[in-house]
Design an enzyme around this catalytic site. Structure first.
Site, mmCIF file in Angstrom:
data_model
loop_
_atom_site.group_PDB
_atom_site.id
_atom_site.type_symbol
_atom_site.label_atom_id
_atom_site.label_comp_id
_atom_site.label_asym_id
_atom_site.label_seq_id
_atom_site.Cartn_x
_atom_site.Cartn_y
_atom_site.Cartn_z
ATOM 1 N N LYS A 1 -59.927 -83.547 74.516
ATOM 2 C CA LYS A 1 -59.135 -82.951 75.596
ATOM 3 C C LYS A 1 -57.698 -83.484 75.589
ATOM 4 O O LYS A 1 -56.751 -82.734 75.854
ATOM 5 C CB LYS A 1 -59.793 -83.240 76.941
ATOM 6 C CG LYS A 1 -61.167 -82.612 77.113
ATOM 7 C CD LYS A 1 -61.160 -81.101 76.921
ATOM 8 C CE LYS A 1 -60.437 -80.356 78.012
ATOM 9 N NZ LYS A 1 -60.580 -78.872 77.873
ATOM 10 N N ARG B 1 -67.870 -65.621 71.976
ATOM 11 C CA ARG B 1 -67.971 -65.784 70.527
ATOM 12 C C ARG B 1 -68.711 -64.631 69.891
ATOM 13 O O ARG B 1 -68.447 -64.270 68.740
ATOM 14 C CB ARG B 1 -68.653 -67.113 70.199
ATOM 15 C CG ARG B 1 -67.712 -68.293 70.294
ATOM 16 C CD ARG B 1 -68.257 -69.522 69.625
ATOM 17 N NE ARG B 1 -69.407 -70.068 70.340
ATOM 18 C CZ ARG B 1 -70.091 -71.135 69.951
ATOM 19 N NH1 ARG B 1 -69.754 -71.774 68.850
ATOM 20 N NH2 ARG B 1 -71.110 -71.579 70.667
ATOM 21 N N SER C 1 -63.296 -74.454 75.554
ATOM 22 C CA SER C 1 -63.207 -75.724 74.836
ATOM 23 C C SER C 1 -64.584 -76.356 74.851
ATOM 24 O O SER C 1 -65.316 -76.210 75.842
ATOM 25 C CB SER C 1 -62.195 -76.668 75.505
ATOM 26 O OG SER C 1 -61.993 -77.833 74.723
ATOM 27 N N THR D 1 -59.582 -71.282 79.050
ATOM 28 C CA THR D 1 -60.579 -72.240 79.544
ATOM 29 C C THR D 1 -61.530 -72.696 78.452
ATOM 30 O O THR D 1 -62.233 -73.693 78.629
ATOM 31 C CB THR D 1 -61.422 -71.650 80.695
ATOM 32 O OG1 THR D 1 -62.394 -70.735 80.185
ATOM 33 C CG2 THR D 1 -60.541 -70.937 81.725
#
Length: 340
Positions: free
Chosen positions: A161, A34, A84, A82
């Site tokens: 999810k 980020r 999340s 990947t």
């Protein structure tokens, strides 16, 4: 020419192990963070773990922003998504988890499809498979199962999810490229840390070792080793047969008391801090009034879930790492990093 992989979430527990395996396999890895200020830390961690970091690149991407996604796909052959949100303590507003999970998946996959990326591997979870079903079910959950969002015990994480993976398959079907994606659905991920960040799942072992859990709640834990999950991502990326499929992953399911016994035997110096007693369910419910982590997971109390990992074992061409070995590796790394 060496193939380039865009790996979102490279600074996470699984992301770090996957980056290590990709680099060791000779790929150029473009990792997303980020904030680029984290790049040096990730590079140092992977270098310490033995990776050749001269093939490591970084881009700044945010799951909730459109900025940078298309540029990040330049020259990329494979996408490993990947990234999340993953928490033990559920937020007051469930959209704080659902929004970034779903929107991040949309941004990653749409950018990859626009760039004609060859294969996409999505990190999903058993959370998208095994929740909201009859509590008495004893049969293992398979790739054909989906979490029932209207069922009992579904929390914001499992919903995030489930919605994210369903949206991913929808995007791939609409593009006519369903066979170009594979989803990995791991259970609780444990194993050796690469640095001093315990992440989320490993915190459970940390709390058992440091004495902050006075007695073990009767909450089952399905377990898989982080190294196996990373290897499955790599295998699914290059296997023609993996496209269009989901891969549930868990070695076994056990209660916290069983985990405590494994840790007590492996780490006798910490034995006095590790709980010996199992709490009755009614006591856990009372305790949960004062511990939000426990309160967030009350839906799992006494509900034993097993996954059919046969497809993942065929993908890896071997059995999964035993759960006790994963817990010992977790404990060793927590001690090594000074986290106990």
């Amino acid at each position: 020419m060496t193939d380039r992989v865009l790996l979102t979430g490279i600074s996470g527990f699984l992301g770090g192990h996957l980056a290590l395996q990709l680099l060791n396999a000779g790929y150029i890895v473009r990792g997303s963070v980020r904030n680029l200020s984290r790049a040096d830390k990730v590079r140092a961690t992977l270098s310490k773990a033995g990776a050749e970091v001269d093939r490591l690149e970084f881009v700044a991407l945010d799951l909730e922003s459109d900025v940078g996604w298309q540029d990040a796909m330049d020259g990329v052959r494979y996408l490993q998504h990947t990234a999340s949100p993953f928490v033990l303590q559920m937020p007051d507003d469930k959209d704080d988890l659902i929004r970034p999970a779903v929107q991040g998946t949309e941004r990653a996959l749409n950018a990859a499809l626009a760039a004609k990326v060859e294969r996409i591997v999505l990190t999903s979870s058993m959370a998208a498979i095994a929740y909201g079903h009859d509590r008495t079910r004893s049969a293992p959950f398979t790739a054909n199962d989906w979490t029932n969002l209207e069922g009992r015990g579904v929390n914001p994480y499992t919903e995030s999810k489930t919605r994210a993976e369903r949206r991913a398959w929808e995007i791939m079907r609409e593009a006519g490229r369903e066979k170009d994606m594979a989803a990995i659905n791991p259970s609780g991920i444990f194993g050796p840390l690469l640095d001093e960040d315990p992440g989320t799942s490993v915190t459970l072992v940390q709390r058992l070792l440091n004495g902050s859990v006075p007695a073990a709640p009767r909450i089952p834990l399905a377990v898989v080793d982080v190294r196996d999950v990373a290897e499955a991502h790599l295998a699914a990326m290059v296997s023609n047969e993996a496209g269009g499929h989901r891969f549930p992953m868990a070695h076994s399911t056990m209660y916290f008391k069983d985990v405590a016994e494994i840790l007590r035997e492996a780490f006798p110096a910490y034995a006095k801090k590790i709980p010996k007693l199992e709490l009755p369910d009614w006591v856990v419910r009372v305790y949960a009034l004062f511990d939000k982590d426990v309160r967030s997971n009350l839906g799992e109390l006494g509900v034993l879930k097993r996954l059919d990992a046969s497809a993942a074992m065929r993908l890896l061409d071997r059995k999964l790492t035993p759960a006790d070995a994963s817990f010992v590796a977790t404990g060793e790394s927590l001690i090594r990093e000074g986290l106990i």
